[in-house]
Design a protein around this motif. Structure first.
Motif, PDB file in Angstrom:
ATOM      1  N   GLY A 224       0.631  -1.025  -0.071  1.00 58.30           N
ATOM      2  CA  GLY A 224      -0.072  -0.124   0.013  1.00 58.30           C
ATOM      3  C   GLY A 224       0.959   1.317  -0.231  1.00 58.30           C
ATOM      4  N   VAL A 225       0.555   2.216  -0.815  1.00 63.84           N
ATOM      5  CA  VAL A 225       1.073   3.508  -0.647  1.00 63.84           C
ATOM      6  C   VAL A 225       0.233   4.625  -0.429  1.00 63.84           C
ATOM      7  CG1 VAL A 225       2.982   2.762  -2.323  1.00 63.84           C
ATOM      8  CG2 VAL A 225       0.714   3.747  -3.228  1.00 63.84           C
ATOM      9  N   ASN A 226      -0.712   4.335   0.122  1.00 66.91           N
ATOM     10  CA  ASN A 226      -1.590   5.497   0.896  1.00 66.91           C
ATOM     11  C   ASN A 226      -0.960   5.804   2.201  1.00 66.91           C
ATOM     12  OD1 ASN A 226      -4.203   4.074  -0.881  1.00 66.91           O
ATOM     13  ND2 ASN A 226      -4.423   6.324  -0.358  1.00 66.91           N
ATOM     14  N   SER A 227      -1.544   6.767   2.894  1.00 67.98           N
ATOM     15  CA  SER A 227      -0.671   7.256   4.051  1.00 67.98           C
ATOM     16  C   SER A 227      -1.148   6.247   4.977  1.00 67.98           C
ATOM     17  CB  SER A 227      -1.218   8.566   4.463  1.00 67.98           C
ATOM     18  OG  SER A 227      -2.756   8.593   4.526  1.00 67.98           O
ATOM     19  N   ILE A 228      -1.712   5.033   4.878  1.00 64.85           N
ATOM     20  CA  ILE A 228      -1.736   3.863   5.721  1.00 64.85           C
ATOM     21  C   ILE A 228      -0.283   3.510   6.116  1.00 64.85           C
ATOM     22  CG2 ILE A 228      -3.909   3.112   5.591  1.00 64.85           C
ATOM     23  CD1 ILE A 228      -2.830   1.099   3.551  1.00 64.85           C
ATOM     24  N   ASN A 229       0.377   3.838   4.832  1.00 63.55           N
ATOM     25  CA  ASN A 229       2.176   3.599   4.834  1.00 63.55           C
ATOM     26  C   ASN A 229       2.638   4.288   5.598  1.00 63.55           C
ATOM     27  OD1 ASN A 229       4.521   3.064   4.276  1.00 63.55           O
ATOM     28  ND2 ASN A 229       4.138   1.992   2.253  1.00 63.55           N
ATOM     29  N   TRP A 230       3.641   3.987   6.794  1.00 61.70           N
ATOM     30  CA  TRP A 230       4.232   4.966   7.660  1.00 61.70           C
ATOM     31  C   TRP A 230       5.125   5.899   6.891  1.00 61.70           C
ATOM     32  CZ3 TRP A 230       4.125   7.946  11.738  1.00 61.70           C
ATOM     33  CH2 TRP A 230       5.670   8.559  11.983  1.00 61.70           C
ATOM     34  N   ALA A 231       5.880   5.230   5.810  1.00 63.55           N
ATOM     35  CA  ALA A 231       6.930   5.984   5.114  1.00 63.55           C
ATOM     36  C   ALA A 231       6.391   7.289   4.597  1.00 63.55           C
ATOM     37  CB  ALA A 231       7.464   5.080   3.931  1.00 63.55           C
ATOM     38  N   ARG A 232       4.821   7.061   4.091  1.00 62.48           N
ATOM     39  CA  ARG A 232       4.443   8.331   3.359  1.00 62.48           C
ATOM     40  C   ARG A 232       4.275   9.408   4.547  1.00 62.48           C
ATOM     41  NH1 ARG A 232      -0.091   8.409   0.284  1.00 62.48           N
ATOM     42  NH2 ARG A 232       0.028  10.638   1.139  1.00 62.48           N
ATOM     43  N   VAL A 233       3.748   8.996   5.508  1.00 62.82           N
ATOM     44  CA  VAL A 233       3.567  10.170   6.890  1.00 62.82           C
ATOM     45  C   VAL A 233       5.149  10.849   6.966  1.00 62.82           C
ATOM     46  CG1 VAL A 233       3.049  10.707   9.236  1.00 62.82           C
ATOM     47  CG2 VAL A 233       1.766   9.109   7.770  1.00 62.82           C
ATOM     48  N   LEU A 234       6.024   9.918   7.262  1.00 61.41           N
ATOM     49  CA  LEU A 234       7.372  10.248   7.694  1.00 61.41           C
ATOM     50  C   LEU A 234       8.026  11.182   6.787  1.00 61.41           C
ATOM     51  CD1 LEU A 234      10.120   9.916   9.178  1.00 61.41           C
ATOM     52  CD2 LEU A 234      10.679   8.071   7.861  1.00 61.41           C
ATOM     53  N   ALA A 235       7.946  11.085   5.313  1.00 59.34           N
ATOM     54  CA  ALA A 235       8.395  11.924   4.409  1.00 59.34           C
ATOM     55  C   ALA A 235       7.909  13.349   4.371  1.00 59.34           C
ATOM     56  CB  ALA A 235       8.220  11.303   3.166  1.00 59.34           C
ATOM     57  N   GLN A 236       6.568  13.555   4.892  1.00 54.50           N
ATOM     58  CA  GLN A 236       5.780  14.748   5.021  1.00 54.50           C
ATOM     59  C   GLN A 236       6.143  15.474   6.461  1.00 54.50           C
ATOM     60  OE1 GLN A 236       2.147  13.011   2.395  1.00 54.50           O
ATOM     61  NE2 GLN A 236       1.412  13.535   4.351  1.00 54.50           N
ATOM     62  N   VAL A 237       6.829  14.812   7.214  1.00 54.77           N
ATOM     63  CA  VAL A 237       7.444  15.464   8.402  1.00 54.77           C
ATOM     64  C   VAL A 237       8.239  16.652   8.050  1.00 54.77           C
ATOM     65  CG1 VAL A 237       8.790  15.252  10.559  1.00 54.77           C
ATOM     66  CG2 VAL A 237       7.115  13.461   9.625  1.00 54.77           C
ATOM     67  N   VAL A 238       9.265  16.177   7.121  1.00 55.99           N
ATOM     68  CA  VAL A 238      10.332  17.212   6.629  1.00 55.99           C
ATOM     69  C   VAL A 238      10.086  18.732   6.400  1.00 55.99           C
ATOM     70  CG1 VAL A 238      12.126  17.540   4.796  1.00 55.99           C
ATOM     71  CG2 VAL A 238      11.555  15.061   5.721  1.00 55.99           C
ATOM     72  N   TYR A 239       8.811  18.886   5.500  1.00 50.97           N
ATOM     73  CA  TYR A 239       8.813  20.245   5.224  1.00 50.97           C
ATOM     74  C   TYR A 239       7.932  21.135   6.476  1.00 50.97           C
ATOM     75  CZ  TYR A 239       4.199  18.202   3.253  1.00 50.97           C
ATOM     76  OH  TYR A 239       3.358  17.105   3.091  1.00 50.97           O
ATOM     77  N   TYR A 240       7.643  20.255   7.503  1.00 47.83           N
ATOM     78  CA  TYR A 240       7.395  21.300   8.612  1.00 47.83           C
ATOM     79  C   TYR A 240       8.737  21.871   9.347  1.00 47.83           C
ATOM     80  CZ  TYR A 240       2.376  19.292   8.617  1.00 47.83           C
ATOM     81  OH  TYR A 240       1.173  19.240   8.254  1.00 47.83           O
ATOM     82  N   PHE A 241       9.434  21.095   9.131  1.00 52.52           N
ATOM     83  CA  PHE A 241      10.913  21.454   9.854  1.00 52.52           C
ATOM     84  C   PHE A 241      11.474  22.434   8.952  1.00 52.52           C
ATOM     85  CE2 PHE A 241      11.016  17.740  12.489  1.00 52.52           C
ATOM     86  CZ  PHE A 241      11.548  18.038  13.526  1.00 52.52           C
ATOM     87  N   THR A 242      11.601  22.386   7.485  1.00 51.67           N
ATOM     88  CA  THR A 242      12.333  23.169   6.682  1.00 51.67           C
ATOM     89  C   THR A 242      11.536  24.562   6.825  1.00 51.67           C
ATOM     90  OG1 THR A 242      11.139  22.583   4.795  1.00 51.67           O
ATOM     91  CG2 THR A 242      13.334  21.695   5.204  1.00 51.67           C
ATOM     92  N   SER A 243      10.139  24.549   6.849  1.00 48.71           N
ATOM     93  CA  SER A 243       9.514  25.754   6.771  1.00 48.71           C
ATOM     94  C   SER A 243       9.690  26.602   8.362  1.00 48.71           C
ATOM     95  CB  SER A 243       7.909  25.804   6.411  1.00 48.71           C
ATOM     96  OG  SER A 243       7.758  24.887   7.322  1.00 48.71           O
TER      97      SER A 243
END
Ligand SMILES: Cc1ncc(COP(=O)(O)O)c(C=O)c1O
Ligand SMILES: N[C@@H](CCOP(=O)(O)O)C(=O)O
Length: 462
Positions: free
Chosen positions: A218-237
């Motif tokens: 699965g590649v929906n956000s049920i997949n933890w890796a999807r969520v993880l990659a989206q954490v990054v832009y909270y930090f950069t911004s």
């Protein structure tokens, strides 16, 4: 680094296993057993780094030994090389204390590319290493599907089947999914809503015989890796606005709760986030839950921000897991009640927990149109309807700390809504200029598990 299920009954997995597994075998979602933190110095040191270097530092602690440093760096570099903006996620100022985080410069013009491009690379490394092939089935309200197809098209160890609700995605979104000609891509237009698509997908995961026979991933956000990659832009911004020395709030157009849950993870990692504001369209189940304490389905109404026409907000389960003190049994009970009765009451303690981190707002169709028009007049920024929902809610929550609204898609994905609101018809980038001339390939499918499984069995390569 180990991953546990929100329902407490599935095997504990490594990052690599959780990524390829998707839904946990007890029906829950994988989350890290413990959440790594970055101290103030480590957060401050992100300032001035490239997006790729910051991404490596933020995500590395979650990955364990699933990938070597070199493999992980190279996957990140390849994932973002095709983005149309040097900053990858540029921040634009809308008003003195209000900023827009543009997340639509990836290949399919939505924030989904941030995670999907990366997991496309990570899947390839992992599958080649193990000599495995998988069948990816995804559910989409428009953006996840096109991003997944873009990330996996043409790969010979992956088949990708995308279920989208027939007639309920924009024409650009549909064509992005139906025009790729690669044989491993299968676009399926389902008679139903996005929630039906996602429910049938979860049914497939819960049907172990099918799941194991086709190597379901699965590649929906049920997949933890999807969520993880989206954490990054909270930090950069946040760092570009003065974190860790200054607090920041975020408003996030929300449907399946994956994007805003990534913001929660950033907060738990040590990023000084004051509030995470959930912005919903007229399908406002999350806003109603945050304000009444009941999660209650009422039927999805099609809106001009169709990607957020969602009532079964999958990742809210991850938030409930935290809100109930990581009690998997309690979460399983709530999810059973949801299935049986279409809703559940959130306990007082859990509501207090949610209220400390999250706020919420709801935007009607008229207000969405007005938000697109007003922002165009005020700052010149042309918003997609989802981002416009976010901007409207953010304005109602402005305070002393800077507010960042996530712009989740490019306006050209929703030209009719944007034109109706502003008189301006946003154009697609030149590389997509012939999208409307390309031949479409799509199969209309019923909202029926057995029929869907038969299609997947029949069409996947062996
Ligand atoms: C353009 C757009 N905005 C917002 C969302 C909501 O994001 P999430 O589902 O992560 O809450 C989606 C889809 O999920 C989307 O495609
Ligand atoms: N809005 C999404 C819905 C699926 O979200 P996901 O983040 O769980 O994959 C979409 O565009 O498909």
């Amino acid at each position: 680094m180990r991953y546990v299920s929100t329902r407490g009954q599935a095997p504990i997995l490594s990052f690599g296993e959780a990524m390829l597994t998707g839904l946990a075998r007890d029906g829950g979602l994988y989350v890290p057993e413990t959440i790594p933190t970055l101290d103030k110095d480590a957060i401050a040191a992100l300032a001035g780094l490239s997006y790729e270097d910051a991404a490596f530092r933020v995500m590395r602690p979650f990955v364990g030994d699933a990938f070597s440093d070199d493999e992980f760096r190279s996957a990140i570099a390849k994932a973002y090389a095709g983005f149309g903006h040097a900053a990858r996620a540029p921040l634009v100022q809308l008003a003195p204390n209000h900023f827009l985080l543009e997340l639509f410069h990836g290949p399919t013009l939505a924030f989904k590319d941030f995670a999907m491009q990366l997991i496309g690379q990570l899947f390839q490394i992992a599958l080649q290493r193990d000599g495995r092939r998988v069948t990816i089935v995804g559910a989409t309200s428009g953006d996840t599907g096109s991003a997944a197809i873009e990330a996996f098209r043409g790969l010979d160890n992956v088949d990708v089947f995308i279920l989208f609700p027939h007639g309920r995605v924009s024409e650009v979104q549909r064509r992005q999914m139906t025009t790729p000609s690669e044989g491993n891509v299968h676009a399926l237009a389902l008679d139903g809503t996005f929630d039906d698509c996602q429910s049938r997908l979860k049914d497939m995961f819960n049907h172990f015989e099918f799941r194991d026979a086709v190597g379901l991933a699965g590649v929906n956000s049920i997949n933890w890796a999807r969520v993880l990659a989206q954490v990054v832009y909270y930090f950069t911004s946040a760092v570009s606005l003065g974190a860790p020395h200054r607090k920041v709030s975020f408003t996030v157009p929300t449907g399946n709760f994956g994007d805003i849950f990534a913001g929660y993870i950033a907060k738990r990692m040590g990023l000084p986030i004051e509030k995470l504001v959930i912005a919903t369209n007229q399908n406002d189940i999350l806003h109603r839950c945050l304000t009444t304490g009941r999660y209650e389905m009422g039927g999805v109404k099609p809106s001009i921000s169709p990607s957020m026409d969602i009532e079964i907000s999958s990742n809210f389960e991850r938030a409930l897991f935290e809100a109930y003190g990581r009690d998997g049994g309690a979460v399983a009970q709530l999810m059973d009640e949801m299935k049986a009765k279409g809703g559940f009451a959130v306990s007082q303690g859990a509501m207090e927990w949610l209220g400390e981190t999250f706020a919420s707002g709801r935007v009607s169709e008229d207000e969405t149109r007005a938000s697109i028009a007003d922002e165009r007049a005020a700052s010149g920024e042309l918003l997609c309807p989802h981002s416009a929902v976010g901007v409207k809610v953010a304005k109602d929550h402005l305070g002393a700390v800077p507010m960042v609204t996530l712009a989740t898609a490019h306006p050209a994905k929703f030209p009719d809504a944007v034109e109706a609101a502003t008189g301006i018809r946003p154009g697609l980038p030149p590389r997509m200029a012939d999208l409307f001339d390309r031949a479409e390939r799509v199969t209309r499918v019923p909202n029926d598990l057995a029929a869907l499984e038969a299609i997947v069995h029949e069409r996947r390569a062996r």
